[in-house]
Design a protein around this motif. Structure first.
Motif, PDB file in Angstrom:
ATOM      1  N   MET A  39       0.576  -1.062  -0.002  1.00 28.43           N
ATOM      2  CA  MET A  39       0.042   0.237   0.130  1.00 28.43           C
ATOM      3  C   MET A  39       0.860   1.178  -0.067  1.00 28.43           C
ATOM      4  SD  MET A  39      -3.062  -1.005   2.800  1.00 28.43           S
ATOM      5  CE  MET A  39      -3.813   0.637   2.479  1.00 28.43           C
ATOM      6  N   ALA A  40       2.028   1.338   0.511  1.00 26.61           N
ATOM      7  CA  ALA A  40       2.683   2.478   0.838  1.00 26.61           C
ATOM      8  C   ALA A  40       4.128   2.426   0.195  1.00 26.61           C
ATOM      9  CB  ALA A  40       2.637   2.869   2.266  1.00 26.61           C
ATOM     10  N   SER A  41       4.565   1.724  -0.598  1.00 32.79           N
ATOM     11  CA  SER A  41       6.093   1.587  -1.112  1.00 32.79           C
ATOM     12  C   SER A  41       6.094   1.806  -2.575  1.00 32.79           C
ATOM     13  CB  SER A  41       6.525   0.327  -0.708  1.00 32.79           C
ATOM     14  OG  SER A  41       6.704   0.243   0.679  1.00 32.79           O
ATOM     15  N   ARG A  42       6.911   2.500  -3.071  1.00 36.04           N
ATOM     16  CA  ARG A  42       6.937   2.699  -4.536  1.00 36.04           C
ATOM     17  C   ARG A  42       7.945   1.453  -5.151  1.00 36.04           C
ATOM     18  NH1 ARG A  42       6.041   7.865  -5.596  1.00 36.04           N
ATOM     19  NH2 ARG A  42       6.493   9.510  -4.156  1.00 36.04           N
ATOM     20  N   GLY A  43       7.296   0.890  -6.139  1.00 37.30           N
ATOM     21  CA  GLY A  43       7.843  -0.217  -6.807  1.00 37.30           C
ATOM     22  C   GLY A  43       7.760  -1.356  -5.928  1.00 37.30           C
ATOM     23  N   LYS A  44       6.763  -1.541  -5.013  1.00 39.29           N
ATOM     24  CA  LYS A  44       6.573  -2.444  -3.857  1.00 39.29           C
ATOM     25  C   LYS A  44       8.004  -2.867  -3.304  1.00 39.29           C
ATOM     26  CE  LYS A  44       2.150  -4.080  -5.750  1.00 39.29           C
ATOM     27  NZ  LYS A  44       1.733  -2.761  -5.817  1.00 39.29           N
ATOM     28  N   SER A  45       8.934  -1.816  -2.817  1.00 35.93           N
ATOM     29  CA  SER A  45      10.088  -2.111  -2.271  1.00 35.93           C
ATOM     30  C   SER A  45      10.074  -1.017  -0.943  1.00 35.93           C
ATOM     31  CB  SER A  45      11.314  -1.920  -3.299  1.00 35.93           C
ATOM     32  OG  SER A  45      11.006  -2.935  -4.064  1.00 35.93           O
ATOM     33  N   LYS A 133      -4.214  -0.284   7.945  1.00 31.03           N
ATOM     34  CA  LYS A 133      -4.994   0.257   6.586  1.00 31.03           C
ATOM     35  C   LYS A 133      -5.313   1.501   6.627  1.00 31.03           C
ATOM     36  CE  LYS A 133      -6.791  -4.442   5.728  1.00 31.03           C
ATOM     37  NZ  LYS A 133      -8.212  -5.060   5.822  1.00 31.03           N
ATOM     38  N   LYS A 134      -6.030   2.002   7.566  1.00 32.25           N
ATOM     39  CA  LYS A 134      -6.569   3.309   7.708  1.00 32.25           C
ATOM     40  C   LYS A 134      -5.213   4.279   7.470  1.00 32.25           C
ATOM     41  CE  LYS A 134      -9.076   6.260  10.448  1.00 32.25           C
ATOM     42  NZ  LYS A 134      -9.789   6.343  11.846  1.00 32.25           N
ATOM     43  N   LEU A 135      -3.841   4.142   8.280  1.00 30.17           N
ATOM     44  CA  LEU A 135      -3.052   4.935   8.157  1.00 30.17           C
ATOM     45  C   LEU A 135      -2.137   4.912   6.982  1.00 30.17           C
ATOM     46  CD1 LEU A 135      -0.886   6.677   9.755  1.00 30.17           C
ATOM     47  CD2 LEU A 135       0.227   4.711  10.669  1.00 30.17           C
ATOM     48  N   LEU A 136      -2.215   3.648   6.274  1.00 29.53           N
ATOM     49  CA  LEU A 136      -1.406   3.286   5.060  1.00 29.53           C
ATOM     50  C   LEU A 136      -2.011   3.870   4.049  1.00 29.53           C
ATOM     51  CD1 LEU A 136      -0.119  -0.318   5.582  1.00 29.53           C
ATOM     52  CD2 LEU A 136       1.292   1.872   5.681  1.00 29.53           C
ATOM     53  N   LYS A 137      -3.505   4.251   4.214  1.00 29.51           N
ATOM     54  CA  LYS A 137      -4.258   4.938   3.161  1.00 29.51           C
ATOM     55  C   LYS A 137      -4.072   6.335   3.163  1.00 29.51           C
ATOM     56  CE  LYS A 137      -8.032   1.479   2.511  1.00 29.51           C
ATOM     57  NZ  LYS A 137      -9.359   1.223   2.873  1.00 29.51           N
ATOM     58  N   LYS A 138      -3.702   6.977   4.333  1.00 27.16           N
ATOM     59  CA  LYS A 138      -3.344   8.490   4.464  1.00 27.16           C
ATOM     60  C   LYS A 138      -1.841   8.540   3.902  1.00 27.16           C
ATOM     61  CE  LYS A 138      -6.498   9.065   8.469  1.00 27.16           C
ATOM     62  NZ  LYS A 138      -6.432   9.437   9.770  1.00 27.16           N
ATOM     63  N   VAL A 139      -1.149   7.532   4.401  1.00 23.71           N
ATOM     64  CA  VAL A 139       0.356   7.857   3.994  1.00 23.71           C
ATOM     65  C   VAL A 139       0.667   7.594   2.666  1.00 23.71           C
ATOM     66  CG1 VAL A 139       2.631   6.814   4.511  1.00 23.71           C
ATOM     67  CG2 VAL A 139       1.061   7.106   6.362  1.00 23.71           C
ATOM     68  N   ARG A 140       0.366   6.707   1.810  1.00 24.90           N
ATOM     69  CA  ARG A 140       0.333   6.066   0.444  1.00 24.90           C
ATOM     70  C   ARG A 140       1.980   6.040   0.296  1.00 24.90           C
ATOM     71  NH1 ARG A 140      -3.572   4.158  -2.376  1.00 24.90           N
ATOM     72  NH2 ARG A 140      -5.531   5.134  -1.725  1.00 24.90           N
ATOM     73  N   LEU A 141       2.094   6.809  -0.812  1.00 25.96           N
ATOM     74  CA  LEU A 141       3.542   6.814  -1.287  1.00 25.96           C
ATOM     75  C   LEU A 141       4.302   8.098  -0.773  1.00 25.96           C
ATOM     76  CD1 LEU A 141       3.046   5.726  -4.802  1.00 25.96           C
ATOM     77  CD2 LEU A 141       3.547   4.387  -2.965  1.00 25.96           C
ATOM     78  N   ASN A 142       3.890   8.934   0.433  1.00 25.82           N
ATOM     79  CA  ASN A 142       4.478  10.055   0.877  1.00 25.82           C
ATOM     80  C   ASN A 142       5.871   9.941   1.777  1.00 25.82           C
ATOM     81  OD1 ASN A 142       2.643  11.565  -0.516  1.00 25.82           O
ATOM     82  ND2 ASN A 142       1.203  11.287   1.136  1.00 25.82           N
ATOM     83  N   ILE A 143       6.006   8.523   2.142  1.00 25.80           N
ATOM     84  CA  ILE A 143       7.223   8.321   2.785  1.00 25.80           C
ATOM     85  C   ILE A 143       8.280   7.964   1.912  1.00 25.80           C
ATOM     86  CG2 ILE A 143       8.309   7.134   4.911  1.00 25.80           C
ATOM     87  CD1 ILE A 143       5.632   6.887   5.915  1.00 25.80           C
ATOM     88  N   THR A 144       9.193   8.959   1.572  1.00 23.57           N
ATOM     89  CA  THR A 144      10.389   8.662   0.532  1.00 23.57           C
ATOM     90  C   THR A 144      11.472   8.393   1.257  1.00 23.57           C
ATOM     91  OG1 THR A 144      10.618  10.919   0.456  1.00 23.57           O
ATOM     92  CG2 THR A 144       9.256  10.139  -1.142  1.00 23.57           C
ATOM     93  N   ASP A 145      12.419   7.866   0.516  1.00 25.81           N
ATOM     94  CA  ASP A 145      13.759   7.653   1.341  1.00 25.81           C
ATOM     95  C   ASP A 145      14.238   8.902   1.877  1.00 25.81           C
ATOM     96  OD1 ASP A 145      13.480   4.932   0.706  1.00 25.81           O
ATOM     97  OD2 ASP A 145      14.975   4.948  -1.159  1.00 25.81           O
ATOM     98  N   LYS A 146      14.108  10.097   1.084  1.00 25.60           N
ATOM     99  CA  LYS A 146      14.705  11.402   1.614  1.00 25.60           C
ATOM    100  C   LYS A 146      14.070  11.684   2.803  1.00 25.60           C
ATOM    101  CE  LYS A 146      15.198  16.079   0.185  1.00 25.60           C
ATOM    102  NZ  LYS A 146      14.780  17.270  -0.945  1.00 25.60           N
ATOM    103  N   VAL A 147      12.739  11.675   3.029  1.00 28.82           N
ATOM    104  CA  VAL A 147      11.881  11.984   4.591  1.00 28.82           C
ATOM    105  C   VAL A 147      12.484  10.919   5.496  1.00 28.82           C
ATOM    106  CG1 VAL A 147       9.719  11.649   5.563  1.00 28.82           C
ATOM    107  CG2 VAL A 147       9.857  12.894   3.450  1.00 28.82           C
ATOM    108  N   ILE A 148      12.875   9.560   5.279  1.00 28.16           N
ATOM    109  CA  ILE A 148      13.218   8.758   6.159  1.00 28.16           C
ATOM    110  C   ILE A 148      14.489   9.180   6.712  1.00 28.16           C
ATOM    111  CG2 ILE A 148      13.849   6.307   6.473  1.00 28.16           C
ATOM    112  CD1 ILE A 148      11.727   5.499   4.747  1.00 28.16           C
ATOM    113  N   SER A 149      15.308   9.632   5.547  1.00 25.68           N
ATOM    114  CA  SER A 149      16.904   9.921   6.083  1.00 25.68           C
ATOM    115  C   SER A 149      16.992  11.431   6.795  1.00 25.68           C
ATOM    116  CB  SER A 149      17.697   9.904   4.595  1.00 25.68           C
ATOM    117  OG  SER A 149      17.373  11.063   3.890  1.00 25.68           O
TER     118      SER A 149
END
Length: 157
Positions: A39-45, A133-149
């Protein structure tokens, strides 16, 4: 205190089942990992830090709101995000069960076709992992590697 063991004819131990909190059950963590990739990863990775961040957010609904604020403005001071060893163990189980694969070159975990089928089965069940599921629907693809770093660099200081 001396116990009179010499008078005991036999000692019997009764093994009792001890309930394990659902948040520490490997199956729950594996299901969360599969959902994160689905639900929340680009390229499912995704990398380990993304799993740890979302696992932290899953534990309390307030943390989910904090995570959404951090996504909007990653430069605000993040809270202490704890690392949970049960996530690492669940990743090992998911790889062993071939739900996900791990790439040593990229350091990322990727959802397999078997894992995708499992994720779709979880999505069909309305009463399974509802808050996640509710949180992941809100997050979607917005947690990028840049945000994590940015979040984890702030933590390292």
């Amino acid at each position: 205190m001396d116990l009179p063991y010499e008078y005991a004819k036999k000692i019997i131990f009764t093994r009792r089942k001890i309930p394990v909190s659902p948040e520490y059950r490997p199956v729950t963590k594996v299901a969360q990992i599969v959902l994160i990739l689905f639900m929340a990863s680009r390229g499912k990775s995704a990398n380990l830090l993304k799993f740890q961040l979302l696992n932290w957010a899953f534990k309390l609904s307030e943390r989910g709101e904090i995570l959404l604020e951090l996504i909007q403005d990653p430069l605000i001071t993040p809270p202490f995000i704890s690392m949970d060893p049960s996530v690492n163990r669940a990743l090992q189980f998911a790889v062993a069960d071939k739900l996900i694969t791990f790439s040593h070159t990229t350091g990322k975990f990727t959802l397999s076709s078997k894992g995708e089928e499992f994720a779709k089965a979880i999505m069909k069940e309305a009463d399974v992992l509802t808050s996640e599921k509710k949180l992941l629907k809100k997050v979607r693809l917005n947690i990028t590697d840049k945000v994590i770093s940015i979040l984890f660099k702030e933590r390292a200081r």
